[in-house]
Each structure stands twice: as structure tokens, then as C-alpha cells.
Enzyme design. Structure first.
Site, PDB file in Angstrom:
ATOM      1  N   ASP A  29       0.849  -1.187   0.000  1.00 55.40           N
ATOM      2  CA  ASP A  29       0.000   0.000   0.000  1.00 55.40           C
ATOM      3  C   ASP A  29       0.887   1.240   0.000  1.00 55.40           C
ATOM      4  OD1 ASP A  29      -1.722   2.138   0.652  1.00 55.40           O
ATOM      5  OD2 ASP A  29      -3.030   0.841   1.819  1.00 55.40           O
ATOM      6  N   GLU A  79      29.729   8.029   5.352  1.00 60.39           N
ATOM      7  CA  GLU A  79      29.824   6.593   5.560  1.00 60.39           C
ATOM      8  C   GLU A  79      29.709   5.884   4.209  1.00 60.39           C
ATOM      9  OE1 GLU A  79      26.187   4.614   7.264  1.00 60.39           O
ATOM     10  OE2 GLU A  79      25.880   6.617   8.109  1.00 60.39           O
ATOM     11  N   CYS A 111      26.030   8.207  10.861  1.00 57.18           N
ATOM     12  CA  CYS A 111      25.412   9.478  10.478  1.00 57.18           C
ATOM     13  C   CYS A 111      25.798  10.642  11.394  1.00 57.18           C
ATOM     14  CB  CYS A 111      23.893   9.329  10.467  1.00 57.18           C
ATOM     15  SG  CYS A 111      23.287   8.113   9.289  1.00 57.18           S
ATOM     16  N   TYR A 143      20.600   0.254   0.116  1.00 56.91           N
ATOM     17  CA  TYR A 143      20.285  -0.939   0.896  1.00 56.91           C
ATOM     18  C   TYR A 143      20.068  -2.203   0.068  1.00 56.91           C
ATOM     19  CZ  TYR A 143      19.652   2.222   4.820  1.00 56.91           C
ATOM     20  OH  TYR A 143      19.853   3.155   5.798  1.00 56.91           O
ATOM     21  N   HIS A 233      18.050  14.284  13.423  1.00 56.25           N
ATOM     22  CA  HIS A 233      18.569  13.398  12.386  1.00 56.25           C
ATOM     23  C   HIS A 233      17.374  12.716  11.728  1.00 56.25           C
ATOM     24  CE1 HIS A 233      20.650  10.396  10.180  1.00 56.25           C
ATOM     25  NE2 HIS A 233      20.310   9.403  10.994  1.00 56.25           N
ATOM     26  N   ASN A 276      16.893   9.437   2.870  1.00 53.52           N
ATOM     27  CA  ASN A 276      17.972   9.472   3.849  1.00 53.52           C
ATOM     28  C   ASN A 276      19.294   9.838   3.176  1.00 53.52           C
ATOM     29  OD1 ASN A 276      19.590   9.131   6.087  1.00 53.52           O
ATOM     30  ND2 ASN A 276      19.137   6.956   6.365  1.00 53.52           N
ATOM     31  N   SER A 309      24.388   5.555  14.162  1.00 49.58           N
ATOM     32  CA  SER A 309      24.282   4.191  14.669  1.00 49.58           C
ATOM     33  C   SER A 309      25.624   3.680  15.151  1.00 49.58           C
ATOM     34  CB  SER A 309      23.728   3.274  13.581  1.00 49.58           C
ATOM     35  OG  SER A 309      22.384   3.589  13.298  1.00 49.58           O
TER      36      SER A 309
END
Length: 394
Positions: A29, A79, A111, A143, A233, A276, A309
Site C-alpha cells: 500500500d 559513511e 550518520c 540498501y 537526524h 535518507n 548508529s
């Protein structure tokens, strides 16, 4: 002497993927993305764009020749590094024609590292008041096809010029940082895409926000009432909204809460269209706030929450200076709308294309749309960059 952000620039991929198209292709959806993530589109970069071209283009949009003669440090936070040894800052220093007697290096901590670079830059200007530092946050979030992180991909670079007597924001000395050794998101050298524990990462983001904010208030004596806006962030805007709701002081007058929410909405305007951008996400939120808020005034304070992270978090603040609006663009939305829309099939081809090196370490690329600079070839394992005026750099 005040020190802070004098200029801020931005560059992103020139291709656009509509989230509705991605949702349809993945059999979900569309509201899972539009409401569940608060994302409407993603910026897509081809193989001819990387952190160097994006970073150089972002900086090129704000620097003049006087700046290039005064900059004596170039810091790139990323990164998405292109080399385990040579810093992207060295390439960018060359592409921009910054004076040679400058320090150039790259910083890493997921990040978060652009915030560390900002701190480093501020300390340098305190020691050398006539100098300027170029801080660049540049990343391509990737990703993999049909993975949980795919809808939050994006690409972009923020460039900030740090100086004394800044014309945009004065940075304060109230930073509070926190470190935790956790495995919520990481990418070993042998992997081209990250490993992510999404639910755990979300919980850590929110808990580190809560605990760092509590410590910040304890040390600084400031509360949410002292700020006109709070920037976060932005892995995806919906997570930042959860963070905003978590730190909201329910005892504030309704008018104050409404003003804070309006400025929060302004801060996620660009991220909703881009996705992102890792190290630059917080500062893209800041740029979006400044260029889209209808109410901010000189002298008002902004709080900022940085998260990387692994994990490191930091909260700090800044004050808008007189005339700050003259340092901002008024047509950013039109620029984002001018990106070339592509199909899901084209996105899968363009975004995931890899270097096809021959036995001598050479590769050539198709002619894609880029910003001011592009990666035109790899020769003998050396990356060759070119400005749109045709000048080659390696």
C-alpha cells in the site's frame, strides 16, 4: 567573537523515484511509505555521481573566490567512502580550487560524524579567527532491491562554511554527547550494503534522544520553551516525528506547541522528497527549516539532535543572526521538482550499476545527468573527475 555557519549549500541526485511507483512495484500500500515513513520521493544517483561530486557541487553553490582563499581546512563526513586511504576531502579540495595550504581529511561514525566535523571546525576558528573551514556531509544511502531499508534510500550532500561573525547561525558551547556500543546498523568492509536491525535501531534512536535531552537540560538549564525549533537526524521523517513527540513538554502553552510543530513540519519538507542522506540528514533538516519556516526570526534559538548508529548521539544549539534570510535560497523546491522522474526499472538499473573494470583497472561510463561535477572514468584504478567546464581532475 561569535563562530558558526556562514553559508550552507546542498546538492542531491538529479533523478527522482516516486514512492507511489515503488510501492506499486513492491506490492505494498502506498500509504506504508507516504504515511508510515512520511516519504514522497527519493533522490537517485547514477554511477557517475559519488560523495566527491555531490560534496563538490554542494560547496560550489556557496563558495566565492575570497572563501577559497581563506579556507584552510576541508572536512568531509561520510559513511559512503570511495577509498580506504585517500580522503574524499582531498579530491574536493582540488575540484574547487581551494588554496593549497589547507588541511583536508575524512571523518566517520555513521550518520553522526558531520556534527563532530562541525565541532572540530569551530575549535579551529576559535584558534585561528581569520580562517574558514569547509564542512561537507556527503552520502549515498543504498540498501538493496526489495529490502526493508529500500524505501529510505536517498542521496545528497550538505556543505557548510564555518567562520567568525557568521551570517546564518551562531553555534553555542552547550553540546552534550553520548556513546553506546550497540549493533543497530553497520557495514563491514566486505559488504556493499549495511546490516540493519531496524526495530532495535529505532528504539535506540529514541532512547538516546530521551536520555541525551535529559542530560542536556540538566547541564544547560534550558528547556524546550527556550527554543523556536528542534531539528532531528532524519533516517526517515516519521522517526523524527516520533522523536519530536517524545521530547514534547506537555506543559507548554498550546500556541508554543503549535509553533514548534509548524517548524518541525518545515524541517522535514526536503527530506520527504529526497530520502535518507546519512551524515547530512540533520543538516538537510536545518536547511529545510530555515528555507521553509514562515515564522523564524533573528535571535531565536534552534536545538539540534544528531545520531549515528553504533552509536553516538549529540544535542547542541544555535542562534539565528541578523540578516540570516539573505543567506538562503528561495527556489529550492523548484530545483527538486526539476529532477528527472524515472521508472522503478530504470531506478534498479541506474542506482545499482557497478564499476566494470578491465584487467588494467579501467572503466568508462554512460552519460548520466549530474550536478556540477561527475566521475567520467576510472583509469589504472584512479578515479577521474570532471567539472562541467571540461577540466579533468584525478
Amino acid at each position: 567573537m561569535t563562530i558558526g555557519i556562514d553559508k550552507i549549500g546542498f546538492a542531491t541526485g538529479r533523478y527522482r523515484l516516486d514512492m507511489g511507483d515503488l510501492a506499486q512495484s513492491r506490492g505494498v500500500d502506498s500509504e506504508k511509505f507516504s504515511k508510515g515513513l512520511l516519504l514522497d520521493a527519493l533522490s537517485i544517483t547514477p554511477i557517475t555521481e559519488d560523495i566527491v561530486t555531490l560534496g563538490a557541487s554542494a560547496a560550489n553553490s556557496i563558495l566565492d573566490e575570497k572563501d577559497k582563499a581563506s579556507i584552510d581546512m576541508v572536512l568531509v563526513a561520510t559513511e559512503s567512502s570511495i577509498d580506504q586511504s585517500k580522503a574524499a576531502a582531498v579530491y574536493i579540495h582540488s575540484l574547487l580550487g581551494i588554496q593549497p595550504f589547507a588541511r583536508s581529511l575524512e571523518l566517520k561514525e555513521a550518520c553522526y560524524s558531520a556534527t563532530a566535523a562541525l565541532n572540530y571546525a569551530k575549535l579551529h576558528v576559535e584558534k585561528h579567527p581569520q580562517s574558514k573551514v569547509l564542512v561537507i556531509a556527503s552520502d549515498i544511502a543504498k540498501y538493496g532491491i526489495n529490502t526493508p531499508g529500500e524505501p529510505t534510500q536517498g542521496s545528497g550532500s550538505i556543505a557548510m562554511l564555518i567562520s567568525q561573525n557568521p551570517r546564518l547561525l551562531e553555534l553555542h558551547d552547550d553540546n552534550v554527547a553520548q556513546t553506546r556500543d550497540i549493533m543497530d546498523f553497520w557495514r563491514p568492509n566486505y559488504s556493499t550494503t549495511p546490516f540493519v536491525d531496524g526495530m532495535y535501531s529505532t528504539k535506540q534512536y529514541l532512547d538516546m534522544l530521551k536520555t541525551t535531552w535529559a542530560e542536556y537540560q540538566k547541564r544547560s538549564g534550558k528547556t524546550l520553551a527556550d527554543f523556536s525549533a528542534f531539528c532531528f537526524h532524519l533516517p526517515f521523517p516519521k522517526l523524527a516525528l516520533k522523536g519530536f513527540n517524545k521530547i514534547m513538554d506537555k506543559s507548554l502553552p498550546d500556541a508554543k506547541k503549535e509553533a514548534l510543530k509548524a517548524n518541525f513540519d518545515a524541517s522535514i519538507t526536503y527530506s520527504r522528497q529526497i530520502g535518507n542522506i546519512y551524515t547530512g540528514s540533520l543538516f538537510l533538516g536545518l536547511l529545510s527549516l530555515l528555507e521553509n519556516s514562515e515564522h523564524l526570526q533573528a535571535g531565536e534559538n534552534i536545538a539540534l539532535f544528531s545520531y549515528g548508529s553504533g552509536a553516538v548521539a549529540e544535542i547542541f544549539s544555535a542562534t539565528l543572526v541578523d540578516g540570516f534570510k539573505s543567506q538562503l535560497k528561495t527556489n529550492r523546491k523548484e530545483e527538486l521538482e526539476s529532477r528527472q522522474s524515472i521508472s522503478v526499472a530504470d531506478y534498479e538499473t541506474i542506482f545499482f550499476e557497478e564499476d566494470a573494470l578491465d584487467e588494467d583497472g579501467n572503466a568508462s561510463f554512460a552519460d548520466y545527468v549530474t550536478n556540477d561535477f561527475s566521475l567520467v572514468a576510472i583509469k589504472g584504478h584512479q578515479r577521474i573527475y570532471e567539472a562541467k567546464d571540461g577540466q579533468e581532475n584525478n
